[in-house]
Motif scaffolding. Structure first.
Motif, short mmCIF file in Angstrom:
data_model
loop_
_atom_site.label_atom_id
_atom_site.label_comp_id
_atom_site.label_asym_id
_atom_site.label_seq_id
_atom_site.Cartn_x
_atom_site.Cartn_y
_atom_site.Cartn_z
N ILE A 252 0.68 -1.16 -0.25
CA ILE A 252 0.00 -0.11 -0.06
C ILE A 252 0.89 1.36 -0.07
N LEU A 253 0.99 2.00 -1.17
CA LEU A 253 1.85 2.95 -1.15
C LEU A 253 1.33 4.33 -0.94
N VAL A 254 2.10 5.11 -0.19
CA VAL A 254 1.91 6.55 0.11
C VAL A 254 2.76 7.43 -0.35
N LYS A 255 2.58 8.40 -1.36
CA LYS A 255 4.12 8.90 -2.03
C LYS A 255 3.93 10.09 -1.25
N ASP A 256 5.27 10.36 -0.78
CA ASP A 256 5.68 11.52 -0.14
C ASP A 256 6.66 12.47 -0.70
N GLU A 257 6.57 13.67 -0.62
CA GLU A 257 7.56 14.63 -1.00
C GLU A 257 8.88 14.60 -0.50
N LYS A 258 10.03 14.54 -1.13
CA LYS A 258 11.30 14.38 -0.47
C LYS A 258 11.70 15.96 -0.68
N VAL A 259 12.67 16.18 0.46
CA VAL A 259 13.23 17.48 0.63
C VAL A 259 14.37 17.59 -0.69
N SER A 260 14.24 18.85 -1.25
CA SER A 260 15.19 18.79 -2.46
C SER A 260 16.06 20.13 -2.26
N ASP A 261 16.36 20.76 -1.23
CA ASP A 261 17.52 21.56 -0.81
C ASP A 261 18.08 21.30 0.66
N SER A 262 19.31 21.82 0.53
CA SER A 262 20.24 21.39 1.76
C SER A 262 19.40 21.98 3.08
N ASN A 263 18.81 23.12 3.15
CA ASN A 263 18.44 23.69 4.37
C ASN A 263 17.16 23.02 4.80
N ASN A 264 16.40 22.35 3.87
CA ASN A 264 15.23 21.86 4.25
C ASN A 264 15.65 20.41 5.01
#
Length: 396
Positions: A252-264
């Motif tokens: 059961i997949l839950v798609k999650d946004e990954k951080v894309s900058d070093s500060n985050n």
């Protein structure tokens, strides 16, 4: 002679310290390869009533897309209630959400946290309004950036009938650059080690903060015990104390946004590292009782809080191998470090799903030293008593 002996002793102690975390990773990485037992068919005739909660703190950039996507569920609409807890979001965002067939809650918190949002939603669910037409049986917790498939609740229903606590398979929905790609790899490595690997040998999965499902009555009775910024670790500890197994629903997949900058990335890891220290401090007092009663899952969860983060392991181990080579030459202490490094690299690579293994990983790894340095800087900012939510922002 004494100086050499001291160096060898320090070297051995460091090796044992690093080896403890490495061998833990190795063991459960290998356990993740064990074929799953054929499960009996789950009863899908009984349909649960789901309370789906999405805490949203300053999440204007992503919340509308998440809500609109979830409303395409092919589950009967009278058997689930989608609740958004809007905390410090823009009036225009709230106005639009109010026009959708959801329940929008707009509390005013003195200090915002995900735990407070969940407590508020559960408290409201017990009032005549706005939930009076539902007798909830399961609670689903999603993050404001999570995207699920239309059959999410249909897939989850028979599993939630059987298990009081379920962790779904959270996976990356973006790989915009090297940082988000590495974050996605990290997520899948953790899935293999802390979720699938544990379940395959009969132990409880770790929780991950979203894509979680709990029996409503259990959650209602325990949610007010949460008082830190890392509610998933607190929930784990409560479940383990009560002997409740956490099932990992890897299909059961839950798609999650990954951080894309070093500060985050740094802020996110600071939250996780702070939570790890907080959880360890909180869990240690109960550890003797867990040992006396043979509560293996609680012991294991406590050990997890003391582990060195994998990315730091991946930097420290080669550095200490090179240091040993410079001080002792190509001798047994250096061979020990080299062997440990090989075990670590093999374990982490093995934990990455085969579909994600490619030469691209090597390109992504070029940002690892920079990100690991950012994580090391976080050690100076860990405050075990801090309960404030450390927010990571999303792209518009």
């Amino acid at each position: 002679m004494n100086g050499q002996y001291i160096l060898l002793t320090i070297n051995l102690l460091l090796w044992l310290f690093i080896a403890a975390s490495t061998m833990y990773v190795f063991f459960f990485s290998m356990a993740s390869l064990i074929p799953s037992r054929k499960q009996p068919e789950h009863d899908s005739s009984h349909r649960l009533r789901f309370l789906v909660i999405i805490p949203a703190y300053h999440e204007d950039a992503v919340i509308i897309n998440t809500v609109e996507s979830f409303l395409h569920q092919d589950y009967p609409t009278d058997l689930y209630q989608l609740v958004v807890v809007s905390d410090n979001m823009k009036p225009e965002t709230n106005d639009y959400l109010s026009s959708l067939p959801i329940t929008l809650l707009q509390p005013s918190f003195q200090t915002s946290s995900k735990a407070q949002a969940l407590q508020y939603a559960i408290a409201q669910s017990q009032l005549p309004n706005p939930f009076h037409h539902h007798q909830h049986q399961s609670v689903v917790i999603l993050d404001a950036d999570n995207i699920v498939q239309p059959d999410f609740l249909n897939q989850l229903n028979p599993i939630a009938v059987k298990y009081q606590a379920v962790q779904c398979h959270r996976t990356a929905k973006n790989a915009d650059n090297d940082i988000s790609a590495l974050d996605g790899f990290s997520e899948e490595i953790n899935n293999s080690i802390f979720r699938r690997g544990h379940n395959r040998i009969g132990m409880s999965s770790a929780l991950i903060g979203s894509g979680m499902c709990f029996n409503y009555e259990w959650f209602k009775s325990n949610v007010n015990k949460l008082d830190s910024a890392v509610e998933d670790r607190e929930l784990e500890a409560l479940l383990m104390k009560q002997g409740i197994y956490i099932h990992y629903a890897e299909d059961i997949l839950v798609k999650d946004e990954k951080v894309s900058d070093s500060n985050n990335f740094q802020r996110q890891r600071l939250r996780w590292m702070t939570g790890q220290v907080q959880a360890l401090i909180r869990m240690l007092p109960y550890l003797p009782k867990a040992v006396m009663t043979g509560n293996i899952n609680y012991i294991d969860k406590t050990v997890q809080q003391a582990l060195i983060p994998r990315s730091i392991l991946l930097i420290l181990t080669p550095l200490l191998t090179l240091f040993s080579l410079a001080v002792f030459g190509f001798t047994f202490p250096t061979v020990m470090w080299a062997a440990l490094l090989c075990v670590l690299v093999f374990s982490l690579y093995n934990a990455i799903p085969s579909r994600m293994r490619s030469r691209a990983i090597l390109n992504n790894l070029r940002v690892l030293p920079k990100l690991t340095w950012r994580m090391m800087l976080n050690f100076a900012h860990i405050r075990p008593q801090n309960k404030e939510f450390i927010h990571t922002t999303h792209k518009q």
